[in-house]
Motif scaffolding. Structure first.
Motif, mmCIF file in Angstrom:
data_model
loop_
_atom_site.group_PDB
_atom_site.id
_atom_site.type_symbol
_atom_site.label_atom_id
_atom_site.label_comp_id
_atom_site.label_asym_id
_atom_site.label_seq_id
_atom_site.Cartn_x
_atom_site.Cartn_y
_atom_site.Cartn_z
ATOM 1 N N LEU A 1 1.142 -1.308 -0.276
ATOM 2 C CA LEU A 1 0.198 0.531 -0.104
ATOM 3 C C LEU A 1 0.985 0.857 0.090
ATOM 4 O O LEU A 1 1.772 1.591 0.955
ATOM 5 N N ALA A 2 1.302 1.541 -0.882
ATOM 6 C CA ALA A 2 2.220 2.990 -1.161
ATOM 7 C C ALA A 2 0.981 4.250 -1.240
ATOM 8 O O ALA A 2 0.314 4.383 -0.896
ATOM 9 N N PRO A 3 1.702 5.221 -0.459
ATOM 10 C CA PRO A 3 1.135 6.755 -0.299
ATOM 11 C C PRO A 3 0.362 7.558 -1.385
ATOM 12 O O PRO A 3 0.194 7.142 -2.585
ATOM 13 N N GLY A 4 -1.049 6.798 -0.924
ATOM 14 C CA GLY A 4 -2.158 7.460 -1.597
ATOM 15 C C GLY A 4 -2.768 6.603 -1.733
ATOM 16 O O GLY A 4 -3.848 6.689 -2.179
ATOM 17 N N ALA A 5 -2.741 5.017 -1.912
ATOM 18 C CA ALA A 5 -3.653 3.866 -2.025
ATOM 19 C C ALA A 5 -4.357 3.580 -0.908
ATOM 20 O O ALA A 5 -4.217 4.086 -0.282
ATOM 21 N N ARG A 6 -5.236 2.776 -1.530
ATOM 22 C CA ARG A 6 -6.272 2.247 -0.947
ATOM 23 C C ARG A 6 -6.776 1.202 -1.282
ATOM 24 O O ARG A 6 -6.596 0.565 -2.278
ATOM 25 N N LEU A 7 -6.914 0.439 0.032
ATOM 26 C CA LEU A 7 -7.757 -1.352 -0.733
ATOM 27 C C LEU A 7 -8.691 -1.682 0.091
ATOM 28 O O LEU A 7 -9.287 -1.302 1.594
ATOM 29 N N PRO A 8 -9.434 -2.177 -0.182
ATOM 30 C CA PRO A 8 -10.670 -2.228 0.784
ATOM 31 C C PRO A 8 -10.864 -3.761 1.102
ATOM 32 O O PRO A 8 -9.869 -4.595 1.619
ATOM 33 N N VAL A 9 -11.571 -3.309 2.992
ATOM 34 C CA VAL A 9 -11.570 -4.222 3.876
ATOM 35 C C VAL A 9 -12.271 -6.143 3.636
ATOM 36 O O VAL A 9 -13.284 -5.604 4.049
ATOM 37 N N VAL A 10 -11.953 -7.200 2.686
ATOM 38 C CA VAL A 10 -13.074 -7.794 2.073
ATOM 39 C C VAL A 10 -12.601 -9.144 3.207
ATOM 40 O O VAL A 10 -12.971 -10.156 2.495
ATOM 41 N N PHE A 11 -11.703 -9.329 3.962
ATOM 42 C CA PHE A 11 -10.865 -10.543 4.807
ATOM 43 C C PHE A 11 -11.384 -10.329 6.051
ATOM 44 O O PHE A 11 -11.838 -9.139 6.430
ATOM 45 N N ARG A 12 -11.590 -11.662 7.064
ATOM 46 C CA ARG A 12 -11.929 -11.550 7.889
ATOM 47 C C ARG A 12 -10.817 -10.924 9.166
ATOM 48 O O ARG A 12 -11.206 -9.965 9.873
ATOM 49 N N GLU A 13 -9.623 -11.411 8.529
ATOM 50 C CA GLU A 13 -8.477 -10.410 9.284
ATOM 51 C C GLU A 13 -7.780 -9.976 8.207
ATOM 52 O O GLU A 13 -7.491 -10.496 7.064
ATOM 53 N N LEU A 14 -6.973 -9.039 8.279
ATOM 54 C CA LEU A 14 -6.415 -8.318 7.707
ATOM 55 C C LEU A 14 -4.946 -7.822 8.583
ATOM 56 O O LEU A 14 -5.320 -7.148 9.427
ATOM 57 N N GLN A 15 -3.855 -8.310 7.576
ATOM 58 C CA GLN A 15 -2.765 -7.977 9.123
ATOM 59 C C GLN A 15 -1.474 -6.735 7.980
ATOM 60 O O GLN A 15 -1.684 -7.380 7.095
ATOM 61 N N VAL A 16 -1.749 -5.894 8.918
ATOM 62 C CA VAL A 16 -1.103 -4.668 8.366
ATOM 63 C C VAL A 16 0.689 -4.448 9.454
ATOM 64 O O VAL A 16 0.695 -4.318 10.134
ATOM 65 N N LEU A 17 1.503 -4.705 7.965
ATOM 66 C CA LEU A 17 3.469 -4.337 8.517
ATOM 67 C C LEU A 17 3.407 -2.966 7.854
ATOM 68 O O LEU A 17 3.238 -3.011 6.710
ATOM 69 N N PHE A 18 4.236 -1.789 8.817
ATOM 70 C CA PHE A 18 4.945 -1.124 8.061
ATOM 71 C C PHE A 18 6.276 -0.878 8.798
ATOM 72 O O PHE A 18 5.980 -0.727 10.071
ATOM 73 N N SER A 19 6.792 -0.042 8.258
ATOM 74 C CA SER A 19 8.197 0.276 8.896
ATOM 75 C C SER A 19 8.728 1.393 8.733
ATOM 76 O O SER A 19 8.593 2.081 7.995
ATOM 77 N N ALA A 20 9.627 2.023 10.126
ATOM 78 C CA ALA A 20 9.957 3.741 10.016
ATOM 79 C C ALA A 20 10.462 3.316 10.979
ATOM 80 O O ALA A 20 11.355 2.773 12.877
ATOM 81 N N GLY A 21 12.405 4.011 10.185
ATOM 82 C CA GLY A 21 13.304 3.622 11.020
ATOM 83 C C GLY A 21 13.968 2.711 11.140
ATOM 84 O O GLY A 21 13.280 2.046 9.530
#
Length: 239
Positions: free
Chosen positions: A75-95
């Motif tokens: 998911l890049a800046p400005g992108a969007r994704l529908p939440v269509v699964f029972r579970e969605l795991q979201v990972l991201f890094s800062a530093g």
């Protein structure tokens, strides 16, 4: 439609249908005071009868996957994704820190079944095969993330620290990191190829995000780090 709930560091947050839920250094879910993290990075909200996960930042990206790891998106800046699964795991890094949280829905639009695989010495996720040394390298980088008992945060070690964890020289570690990133890049995994403006830390973090989110490695693999890997680490035959 029932609104989703978000799990982070053992705490639960409710998303209200009448307003967007913001995630970042400030907002409804304050992830951390990490200066590398956007004040508002991600948003979850209802639009046109469907809940969406939206990247409202301008620099960071997130890795999103379903509970099986079979469906994965960057998911890049400005992108969007529908939440269509029972579970969605979201990972991201800062530093040097990688964060993850889970979006839970009461019902889902689509479902997937678990992957089956693994022959001795290799891990298979779709068409991507890892050598045992490549798997160990990823585990050394992802160890702190995988040891979390609930979605939260983990530190990505420097290359020198990861090499020491494995009993490898840093030269051997860097060569194998190049190999595994090149391999995944050839299979279309974004964010791994080096170049101007792409620091090694970003590449290591992106590798951890992808490997953890797609179940390329999981907590049950951590026992491999305690085995004697020094001889394998110096082998020039394995990438």
């Amino acid at each position: 439609m029932t609104a989703p709930r978000i799990e982070f560091c053992g705490e639960w947050y409710d998303v209200r249908p009448e307003e967007f839920f913001y995630i970042g250094r400030e907002g409804d879910l304050v992830v951390d005071d990490n200066p590398f993290l956007h004040r508002r990075f991600l948003a979850v909200g209802l639009e046109n009868g469907m809940y969406w996960l939206i990247n409202v930042g301008n620099a960071l990206s997130a890795t999103v996957t379903d509970s099986t790891g079979q469906v994965q998106a960057w998911l890049a800046p400005g992108a969007r994704l529908p939440v269509v699964f029972r579970e969605l795991q979201v990972l991201f890094s800062a530093g040097s820190t990688t964060y993850d949280f889970t979006i839970h829905m009461e019902s889902e639009f689509f479902g997937t079944s678990p992957l089956t695989s693994v022959s001795s010495g290799e891990t298979t996720v779709g068409p991507i095969h890892l050598t045992s040394n490549q798997r160990l390298l990823i585990l050394a980088l992802a160890e702190d993330v995988l040891r979390q008992n609930s979605p939260g945060r983990g530190e990505i070690p420097a290359s020198a620290q990861a090499a020491e964890r494995l009993g490898w020289t840093q030269t051997a570690f860097n060569r194998k990191l190049d190999n595994v990133c090149d391999k995944l890049d050839r299979f279309g995994v974004p964010g791994l190829r080096g170049g101007r403006g792409k620091l090694a830390t970003n590449r290591r973090s992106r590798l951890v995000e992808y490997a953890v989110s797609t179940r390329m490695v999981d907590p049950s693999d951590l026992v491999l780090l305690d085995q004697d890997t020094s001889a394998a680490g110096e082998s020039a035959a394995e990438g």
